[in-house]
Scaffold this active site. Structure first.
Site, PDB file in Angstrom:
ATOM      1  N   LYS A 499      40.010  30.198  50.212  1.00  0.00           N
ATOM      2  CA  LYS A 499      39.262  31.028  49.261  1.00  0.00           C
ATOM      3  C   LYS A 499      39.233  30.342  47.888  1.00  0.00           C
ATOM      4  CE  LYS A 499      43.587  33.500  48.536  1.00  0.00           C
ATOM      5  NZ  LYS A 499      44.387  34.666  48.881  1.00  0.00           N
ATOM      6  N   TYR A 724      37.962  24.521  14.971  1.00  0.00           N
ATOM      7  CA  TYR A 724      37.546  25.870  14.602  1.00  0.00           C
ATOM      8  C   TYR A 724      38.692  26.675  13.993  1.00  0.00           C
ATOM      9  CZ  TYR A 724      33.274  25.467  17.417  1.00  0.00           C
ATOM     10  OH  TYR A 724      32.075  25.102  17.922  1.00  0.00           O
TER      11      TYR A 724
HETATM   12  C1  LIG Z   1      45.624  34.431  49.264  1.00  0.00           C
HETATM   13  C2  LIG Z   1      46.243  35.101  50.411  1.00  0.00           C
HETATM   14  C3  LIG Z   1      47.255  34.477  51.178  1.00  0.00           C
HETATM   15  C4  LIG Z   1      47.877  33.158  50.797  1.00  0.00           C
HETATM   16  O1  LIG Z   1      48.855  33.365  49.826  1.00  0.00           O
HETATM   17  P1  LIG Z   1      49.737  32.170  49.246  1.00  0.00           P
HETATM   18  O2  LIG Z   1      50.706  32.818  48.359  1.00  0.00           O
HETATM   19  O3  LIG Z   1      48.802  31.291  48.517  1.00  0.00           O
HETATM   20  O4  LIG Z   1      50.331  31.503  50.414  1.00  0.00           O
HETATM   21  C5  LIG Z   1      47.675  35.106  52.328  1.00  0.00           C
HETATM   22  N1  LIG Z   1      47.164  36.309  52.696  1.00  0.00           N
HETATM   23  C6  LIG Z   1      46.225  36.949  51.969  1.00  0.00           C
HETATM   24  C7  LIG Z   1      45.740  38.269  52.433  1.00  0.00           C
HETATM   25  C8  LIG Z   1      45.740  36.379  50.803  1.00  0.00           C
HETATM   26  O5  LIG Z   1      44.840  37.022  50.074  1.00  0.00           O
END
Ligand SMILES: *Cc1c(COP(=O)(O)O)cnc(C)c1O
EC number: 5.1.1.1
Length: 830
Positions: A499, A724
């Protein structure tokens, strides 16, 4: 009880006996599944289910790596050298001793092939195989489940490894086959067993191990002995002759020049596009493509003529054409410094390939100078004198102005009197000593054998679109993946979270490399992210965590598996699937204490009754997410969540008519709670190199390095201000460097005024004044020998990332995912 779902055609180590025909020499461990075949000890796919095949090559003997494979955790072996059995004396392993490991590997490929109903298209020829393979896969994406050989796997070892990837759900396979000596093709034919064939062109160069090019062409033609139809261009005499052994009804010839061919092709060049007119059986179809050069057009014509012949409709194919991607692995065109172009062909080096690369020079009418960078050419059948005189002829015929030779052989044997020749003994010498920045409006063709690493030259002359680059190291990624794989119990699957552009790294490239390393699942947050992966050749199952009912069509079209997280959502899906009669694979999310998305315990009965009465919804998995797996403070809560998950999923298992997988663990939990693995784990941040429990950080390597450059340096007087709001006030005469990164790139404004530091030559340099949108000023008074254009590292080590996260009062996840899309991503494979 919940059954562990296995793919229907899993093979177990004990099954190998009948397949590889060897002797089971050691059998210390209970029977395990065989998922991964490892032949390359440098890049093992480490997993409890991996099998290492020790292969003997001419310069390389896999048996020498048995010990290191044992150290790495591999426990299943196929070997051929009896003398190496002592390596296994003090470990518990399963070992087959076979007569010939390559044969064993080929038998494994053969077995997989014989158990698949996929229709196979095989491609051979000297050039273009990989591109044709990629394009066929892309064109079929919308109508088939395609498996293709990864990269250019086309050899006696590469082909069986590719075929091993066929799963029962694949409907079409596209594989390439290449040979380096006589009698190799019949074997590849047996393993690939193509129903359809494409014979791309054959180069004109002499080849080692063959007496003539005709002989080689005939050998290649043997790939199609069992095929129904063979697509080829009749204008290539040698190809045509080599196929004359086959009956007419097998031959699907197309031609530009010969009106008697079954299929006639005409190219009509427009300014940006080309119309390819294909006339078959009196019917004319026209396809518009945004390609202009002869080589690409011929490759694409092979694809179109073959697919039309199989029966895909012209309208379907035309619809797919705008979605074709340039295949950037072999021959890519890049923008270089000072209005130059680069043809990047740093992939292999033989004469045929050189000719193919050179034919593209005519595409570039408006360059002032043609430069070729060329390494030693590996070819043993003819003398070096003859070989390099052929090279000289080629360079001359394409009017090359300057040739830069790299390597002892080419430098001493190639005379280039028709233009300038500059020689270097190796790549790094060339990078240091050639005046690359003086190249202006040039076409630079970079072509060489892999071992010369000419990609470094490409990187040197490539135009920096933006001074800031995120370098992603794919070898480090493989290291991290293997580390987590070793933590899994046998049979536990791996889902990887890609993701948010794979935590900022670049979803497609990361997805491709994960597919190559055979992870089981990918997951994204939104449907668009899944579509992007599918469109780019990712066929792994993909879970989408935050789908909306508006995206049902898209999810279905791209075979994306929705997370179902509420009764409302489930009801909408229920109605949709029944009305549309569309099948959906889903993952049921349970809320066990994160309180974000998911079903409560008291909603399960209703959910199950909806699903049981709907024949279209298939529950692939039931899962939940831990709220505090990375912290020792929350161990009790994590255990509570696990127990609740165990109970709720058990309950669903009893309520539902179908079996499913269960998954709970994220990266942190894989390490901290080995007992939470169930059937699958979801790896996220760990893959990218951060061990959030801070227990095993030394085993992981951060995969990315964010760097930028110094745009300008100036000195300001005591009491003057910078930037700035005039917050950066000099307390002494101060040397200031302006660097090419700002908050729009993801370098947070919170880092202003000394709140964070960057690194020049390993030394820490504080931010001075406010961070701007596209730029930041830093104080370099105490750093010696700094000049404009120098590299500035924003982060590279875990500590850098942790420090930045701390300054911004956030976690490394946010630092990584904030790196904006305008930052150039560069992928390194070593
Ligand atoms: C992002 C996510 C993970 C992975 O988590 P990490 O801490 O990066 O290993 C696992 N399960 C879900 C549902 C997530 O949203």
């Amino acid at each position: 009880m919940i059954n562990r779902q296995q793919p229907e055609n899993s093979i177990y180590f004990s099954d190998l006996k009948g397949i590889v025909k060897g002797r089971l020499i050691k059998n210390d461990l209970p029977d395990r599944k065989v998922s991964y075949l490892v032949t390359d000890s440098r890049r093992p796919t480490l997993n409890a289910d991996s099998v290492f095949l020790a292969i003997k090559g001419i310069n390389h003997d896999g048996h020498n790596y048995i010990n290191s494979m044992i150290d790495a955790g591999i426990r299943q072996f196929i070997i051929e050298d009896e003398n190496k059995l002592e390596c296994f004396d003090s470990v518990e392993v399963n070992v087959f001793l076979v007569e010939n490991t390559i044969k064993a590997l080929q038998n494994l490929g053969l077995y997989k092939r014989n158990n698949s109903n996929a229709k196979i298209i095989a491609v051979t020829g000297s050039n273009g195989k990989t591109i044709i393979k990629e394009w066929i896969s892309q064109l079929l994406y919308d109508s088939e489940k395609v498996i293709q050989s990864p990269l250019s796997y086309n050899s006696q070892i590469g082909v069986p490894l590719s075929v091993w990837g066929i799963e029962s759900y694949h409907t079409i396979g596209v594989f390439e086959a290449g040979i380096s000596q006589k009698d190799e093709m019949p074997l590849l034919e047996k393993i690939i067993k193509p129903l359809y064939g494409i014979y791309a062109n054959i180069g004109s160069a002499h080849e080692s191990n063959f007496n003539s090019i005709e002989e080689k062409a005939k050998e290649k033609a043997k790939l199609f002995i069992g095929s129904k139809r063979i697509t080829y261009c009749g204008d290539h005499e040698i190809v045509k002759d080599s196929l004359s052994i086959y009956t007419d009804e097998k031959l699907n010839e197309w031609s530009v020049n010969n009106p008697d061919s079954e299929t006639n092709v005409k190219y009509i060049h427009k300014s940006e596009t080309t119309d390819i007119e294909i006339t078959r059986k009196g019917r004319k179809n026209s396809f518009t493509v945004s390609l202009n050069d002869a080589v690409s057009l011929e490759n694409l014509t092979h694809c179109l003529v073959c697919l039309l012949d199989i029966g895909y409709s012209p309208t379907y194919l035309q619809d797919q054409l705008p979605l074709l991607k340039e295949v950037d692995m072999r021959l890519t065109i890049k923008r270089g410094v000072n209005n130059s172009f680069i043809i990047d062909d740093t992939y292999n080096n033989d004469m045929a390939g050189l000719e193919a690369a050179l034919t593209r020079v005519n595409q570039f009418q408006h360059v002032d100078k043609r430069v070729v960078v060329l390494s030693d050419i590996q070819q043993s059948s003819i003398s070096k004198e003859l070989l390099y005189s052929q090279v000289e002829e080629l360079l001359k015929s394409f009017k090359i102005d300057e040739v830069i030779t790299i390597g002892e052989d080419i430098s001493s044997h190639l005379n280039y009197l028709s233009g300038r020749k500059i020689s270097f003994s190796d790549t790094s010498e060339a990078i240091t000593n050639y005046p690359w920045d003086d190249l202006d409006t040039s076409l630079i063709i970079v072509k060489g054998a892999r071992k010369f690493q000419l990609e470094k030259i490409v990187r040197r002359v490539e135009k920096k679109i933006h001074g800031t680059t995120l370098e992603i190291n794919l070898a480090s990624l493989a290291n991290n993946l293997n580390f987590y794989r070793q933590k899994l119990d046998p049979g536990v699957k791996m889902m990887v979270m890609v993701k948010a552009l794979a935590y900022g790294s670049g979803a497609i490239e990361i997805g491709k490399i994960l597919q190559f390393h055979r992870v089981d699942y990918l997951a994204v947050a939104y449907p668009d992210e899944g579509v992007n992966l599918r469109r780019n050749g990712i066929y792994l199952p993909i879970m989408v965590m935050n789908p909306s009912p508006e995206s049902f069509d898209m999810l279905h079209r791209y075979d994306l598996e929705a997370e179902v997280y509420s009764l409302n959502f489930l009801r909408r899906l229920n109605t949709y699937t029944i009305e549309e009669k569309k099948h959906f694979n889903v993952h049921i999310k349970l809320d066990t204490g994160m309180h974000r998305l998911g079903f409560n315990a008291d909603e399960l009965e209703e959910a199950a009754s909806i699903i049981n009465s709907n024949e279209f919804i298939h529950v692939k998995a039931v899962f939940s997410h831990l709220a505090g797996a990375d912290s020792s403070e929350h161990v009790e809560y994590s255990n509570y969540q696990n127990e609740l998950f165990s109970r709720m999923s058990e309950n669903l298992a009893n309520l539902l008519d179908q079996g499913f997988l269960r998954h709970l663990s994220n990266s942190a939990a894989i390490i901290r709670f080995p007992e939470f693995q169930y059937d699958m784990v979801r790896l996220g941040i760990g893959l990218y190199g951060i061990e959030v429990n801070e227990i095993h950080q030394e085993n992981l390597i951060p995969i990315s390095k964010l760097k930028t450059i110094i745009s300008q340096i100036r000195t300001i007087k005591k009491n003057e201000t910078v930037g700035y709001g005039r917050v950066g006030k000099a307390v002494r005469d101060t040397k200031i460097a302006t660097i090419a990164i700002g908050y729009a790139d993801g370098f947070s404004r919170i880092f202003s005024n000394g709140n964070a530091s960057v690194y020049i030559k390993g030394q820490k340099v504080p931010v001075f004044g406010n961070v701007c949108m596209d730029m930041t000023m830093i104080d370099i008074t105490d750093i010696e020998d700094v000049k404009e254009g120098d590299e500035v590292v924003i982060f590279e080590t875990t500590q850098h990332l942790l420090d930045l996260a701390k300054s911004a009062r956030t976690i490394p996840y946010e630092i990584l995912t904030n790196i904006s899309e305008r930052v150039n991503r560069v992928f390194l494979s070593e």
